[in-house]
Design an enzyme around this catalytic site. Sequence first.
Site, short mmCIF file in Angstrom:
data_model
loop_
_atom_site.label_atom_id
_atom_site.label_comp_id
_atom_site.label_asym_id
_atom_site.label_seq_id
_atom_site.Cartn_x
_atom_site.Cartn_y
_atom_site.Cartn_z
N SER A 90 -38.17 34.72 20.72
CA SER A 90 -37.91 36.20 21.60
C SER A 90 -38.25 35.43 23.64
O SER A 90 -38.64 34.50 23.59
CB SER A 90 -38.57 37.21 21.79
N ARG A 148 -31.04 32.68 18.16
CA ARG A 148 -31.55 34.37 17.13
C ARG A 148 -30.31 35.06 17.59
O ARG A 148 -29.28 35.54 19.19
CB ARG A 148 -32.64 34.45 17.38
N THR A 169 -38.97 43.75 21.27
CA THR A 169 -40.26 43.75 20.43
C THR A 169 -41.33 45.20 20.80
O THR A 169 -41.83 45.66 19.69
CB THR A 169 -41.19 42.58 21.36
N CYS A 186 -21.46 28.41 16.46
CA CYS A 186 -22.63 28.57 15.71
C CYS A 186 -23.55 27.22 16.74
O CYS A 186 -23.26 26.58 17.20
CB CYS A 186 -22.87 27.62 15.14
N CYS A 229 -28.66 25.35 9.49
CA CYS A 229 -28.66 26.60 10.21
C CYS A 229 -30.50 26.81 10.27
O CYS A 229 -31.93 26.68 10.12
CB CYS A 229 -29.20 27.26 9.09
N CYS A 255 -22.89 33.45 12.71
CA CYS A 255 -21.96 33.51 12.32
C CYS A 255 -21.10 35.12 11.06
O CYS A 255 -19.77 34.66 10.82
CB CYS A 255 -21.29 31.95 10.93
#
Length: 556
Positions: free
Chosen positions: A54, A303, A339, A500, A525, A531
Amino acid sequence: MERFADEADVVIVGGGPAGLSAAIRLKQLANEQEKELRVCVVEKAPQIGAHTLSGACLEPGALFELFPDWKERGAPLNTPVTEDVFSIFTEKHRIPVPILPGLPMQNHGNYIVRLGNLVRWLGEQAEELGVELYPGYAAAEVLFHEDGSVKGIATNDVGIAKDGSPKDVFERGMELHAKITLFGEGCHGHLAKQLYKQFNLRENCEPQTYAIGLKELWMVDEKKWRPGRAEHSVGWPLDRHTYGGSFLYHLNEGEPLVALGFVIGLDYSNPYLSPFREFQRWKHHPFVASTLEGGQRIAYGARALNEGGFQCIPKLTFPGGLLIGCSPGFMNVPKIKGTHTAMKSGILAAEAIFPKVTAEDLDSQTAGLHVPEYSENLKKSSVWKELHAVRNIRPSFHNYFGLYGGMVYTGIFYWMLRGKEPWTLKHQGLDAHQLKPAKDCKPIEYPKPDGKISFDLLSSVALSGTNHEGDQPPHLTLKDDGVPVERNLAIYDGPEQRFCPAGVYEYVPVETGDGMRLQINAQNCVHCKTCDIKDPSQNINWVVPEGGGGPAYNGM
């Protein structure tokens, strides 16, 4: 071979801020009331916090609620925000924007943190209270009672070869049964996807809309280091119709570290856009490059983020379980913060289920407990109030003026009315449906990385520490092997190879004859789920790999 089954009072899927907050609050209540309560947390990362990434600028309210003495306990909040900077970028220049009190980007009282370190600390506090943590165990399957209510979860089998045959190290997964199961998998969790369908949880909300966030950690020249400074920007290199922005945070952890990142809404329309390369290009803006020149990049990751907000919150409770944290999506998009709301949802979930799971008489119409009080309490909480107030900011960007129209809307309606306008704007629909055919779009020419400020994709992925056992069934599966070439490549010029952030997808020539095929490099990955979200054919299905696989973030 039968799976071993174990019983707990509460099982929590996901050892992130929401899951750990729920576990901690449950054990606090149990210890206060001297009641026995077995709480188990399963986490797919090999260590708690190793898959956490994050920005992050943290509002500490929920942490203070859990631990009023968090400073004395040594929580890793070392950098209070001392300076806020907000800018609109043109290609060569910066337009400063004042941050007025009450606007979303004001960070007075917040802390710049490395969220992985905070999550690891929360894990330590949870264990001290008696929570059982199981890192390295991926929840792969939802288990159901005969009446259809959730019974618990099963971890995946390990030691299976690519062809499905058992290897010498084969072990069956484990079943964990509970009175109630909390699903806190994070953004676009693969079990949550199944639960949405099983219990029709998205019946009365809009489809979720997402963004991808890419982040790097840098060691910079000490002369350029300004601990406590939080910088945000919008504008270049994105056009006004592509939602996105940046952050650059100066940490105060004894060495000149800065965390920087770029966020792009996954409702973008040009299939030639590459979020990774936009991020690398952004770093060359004079206002950013001046901080990075002479520095060294030490970490990279990515992310997905939930951006739908209030309009996209699904039904949160169902027989035997409930959804917490970024799984249903409680992020405050204009603040770029989720968060504190994730942690608060975990606390509220714990407080709602505790009297039910500890009651001597389980008053339930189903075998798995149904606790609608959680949803009711959330709607009375600060989380609901906060998300309702900002509900129109993200969809307000869908106008002719794009970014600038959205900023005007925020300035007038949010700053003056605090979300009290009597209307609620809608999002555009599924992000996967927003791509235009390649023939209708202009290819984007990206500059080559210089190896000093900007970098290529594979060297970046190497810094994420990502790793998967090579000989295992694929965790990135295609519903139809023909779709990538026949549709995605033919119509959209293969957008998988650009959206990606880890180089998982590439189109390569077939071994014999003419034509192309999609090659999936699953070992790269980083578990961002982009994706699964952005594939225009919705043909890619992301599932958990063997527990312990994936990125190895260290305080991201």
